[in-house]
Design a protein around this motif. Structure first.
Motif, short mmCIF file in Angstrom:
data_model
loop_
_atom_site.label_atom_id
_atom_site.label_comp_id
_atom_site.label_asym_id
_atom_site.label_seq_id
_atom_site.Cartn_x
_atom_site.Cartn_y
_atom_site.Cartn_z
N LYS A 36 -5.88 5.95 -2.11
CA LYS A 36 -6.02 4.51 -1.91
C LYS A 36 -7.22 4.31 -0.99
O LYS A 36 -7.63 5.22 -0.27
CB LYS A 36 -4.74 3.93 -1.30
N ASP A 57 -7.62 -1.67 -1.61
CA ASP A 57 -6.18 -1.73 -1.40
C ASP A 57 -5.81 -2.30 -0.04
O ASP A 57 -4.66 -2.67 0.20
CB ASP A 57 -5.58 -0.31 -1.50
N ALA A 58 -6.78 -2.28 0.88
CA ALA A 58 -6.52 -2.80 2.23
C ALA A 58 -7.87 -3.13 2.85
O ALA A 58 -8.92 -2.69 2.36
CB ALA A 58 -5.79 -1.76 3.08
N MET A 107 -1.10 -7.16 0.75
CA MET A 107 -2.18 -6.23 1.13
C MET A 107 -2.25 -6.14 2.66
O MET A 107 -2.38 -7.15 3.35
CB MET A 107 -3.53 -6.74 0.58
N LEU A 150 0.84 -1.20 0.00
CA LEU A 150 0.00 0.00 0.00
C LEU A 150 0.88 1.25 0.00
O LEU A 150 1.64 1.48 0.94
CB LEU A 150 -0.89 -0.01 1.25
#
Ligand code: FMN
Length: 349
Positions: free
Chosen positions: A98, A159-160, A209, A14
């Motif tokens: 993000k 993204d997470a 991730m 990230l």
């Protein structure tokens, strides 16, 4: 070199352009009680990306219809809920942010159903419904529901992932001795439920991730746990796979004489700092950090790795761009909005 609010930050795969996070904030804006994100959600989140936030965390999104606070919450219990979220992910990416999603279950705090579930049949307060204690088999099924929602979140392109382990919701209910009086394996070992969810999440997420977990580092009810206990359970969650903690507090029940959550600036920052130092783990600090000078100092003093601004961003979607102007830091301004910031940019030059 000294880090500041506009320094980039990487954790695993990230890569964030700055340290500014929009924390999860329920919008209660689902239209057909179907858990599907609407145009409101698209505009709301993508506007904060346009406004310069480096990292956006979508509001609590539930693993099951009964896991919602209200009928108007977002859900990820069905594949039909993926496309509208994927559209938000794409929009945020287009404008340089993000994006993560907070996955959770309300447990005993569900307000719209006749029989909420919980680790034990203990109500939130004297006005709330008495929840039904989950059977051991149902707890295991719950872990699988988390797994499937996380699988869908990965498909949507996030993204997470952030797990909601705070504010008196289900994961918190399991690790708090006040709400978990079970006699099975999930009561003898208070973090087992959370750890199994973390392990399930990790098995669904790409290797690079990051997994974030929001915790309440302190309870405010009579007899609640404090920072020393939360350091201990956070260590177990870290061992199970959490890469970063998002440090909040409270939400477990009626506030007791033990202390009230502060309303002053940075009221939860000491908790974030203590978790960071004790676990050598990256943390997100949150709670009245909406003065850019203060937010910048949190990063410069290495008290937290990222700073979340909640209500400040409800007031002002361009909080991050204005913070850059206040702090005289370089940041990209969308070309359509340059005129709005030109005077400030000129000052910087
Ligand atoms: C309208 C609203 C909705 C919220 N919903 C959530 C949520 O879904 N999940 C969560 O963990 N925290 C939620 N919060 C808490 C915020 O993420 C944040 O921790 C809190 O507002 C303190 O930060 P602030 O002082 O910058 O607003 C909510 C807060 C607000 C104001």
């Amino acid at each position: 070199m000294m880090e500041h609010l506009f320094s980039p930050y990487n954790i695993k795969g990230l890569e964030l352009k700055n340290r500014i996070v929009m924390p999860p904030m329920c919008q209660y804006s689902v239209e057909n009680k179907d858990g599907i994100a609407t145009d409101w959600h698209y505009l709301h989140y993508v506007n904060r990306a346009i406004g310069g936030a480096g990292f956006i965390i979508i509001e609590m999104t539930d693993v099951q219809p009964d896991g919602r606070i209200s009928d108007y919450d977002l859900g990820l219990w069905s594949d039909e809920q993926i496309p509208a979220l994927a559209r938000i992910v794409e929009g945020c990416h287009r404008y340089g942010a993000k994006i993560a999603i907070q996955i959770g279950h309300t447990g005993r705090k569900a307000e719209h159903i006749s029989e909420p579930v919980a680790p034990s049949a203990i109500p939130f307060n004297e006005h709330s419904k008495i929840p039904r204690a989950l059977s051991t088999e149902e707890v295991k099924e719950m872990v699988e529901m988390f797994r499937k929602s996380i699988q869908r979140a990965v498909k949507a392109g996030f993204d997470a992932i952030e797990l909601h382990g705070a504010h008196g919701y289900l994961i918190h209910q399991f690790h708090s001795p006040l709400t978990n009086k079970r006699e099975d394996e999930y009561g003898r070992d208070l973090t087992k439920f959370g750890r199994e969810i973390i392990e399930a999440a990790k098995s669904e997420m790409p290797e690079d991730m990051p997994l974030i977990m929001r915790i309440s580092a302190k309870e405010y009810v009579e007899g609640g746990y404090g920072i020393n206990e939360s350091i201990e359970f956070a260590k177990e969650y870290q061992k199970a796979g959490v890469d970063m903690f998002d440090v909040s507090s409270g939400g477990e029940g009626p506030i007791g004489s033990r202390g009230r959550p502060g309303t002053h600036a940075a009221y939860q920052l000491p908790l974030a700092r203590e978790i960071k130092e004790a676990l050598h783990v990256p943390v997100i600090a949150v709670g009245r950090l909406d003065d850019p000078v203060l937010a910048n100092a949190v990063i410069g003093n290495e008290e937290a790795n990222l700073v979340a601004v909640g209500r400040g961003m409800l007031r002002n979607p361009h909080w991050a761009l204005e913070a850059a102007a206040t702090l005289q830091k370089e940041t990209e301004v969308p070309k359509q909005y340059v005129d709005g910031f030109r005077r400030l940019i000129d000052i910087k030059r």
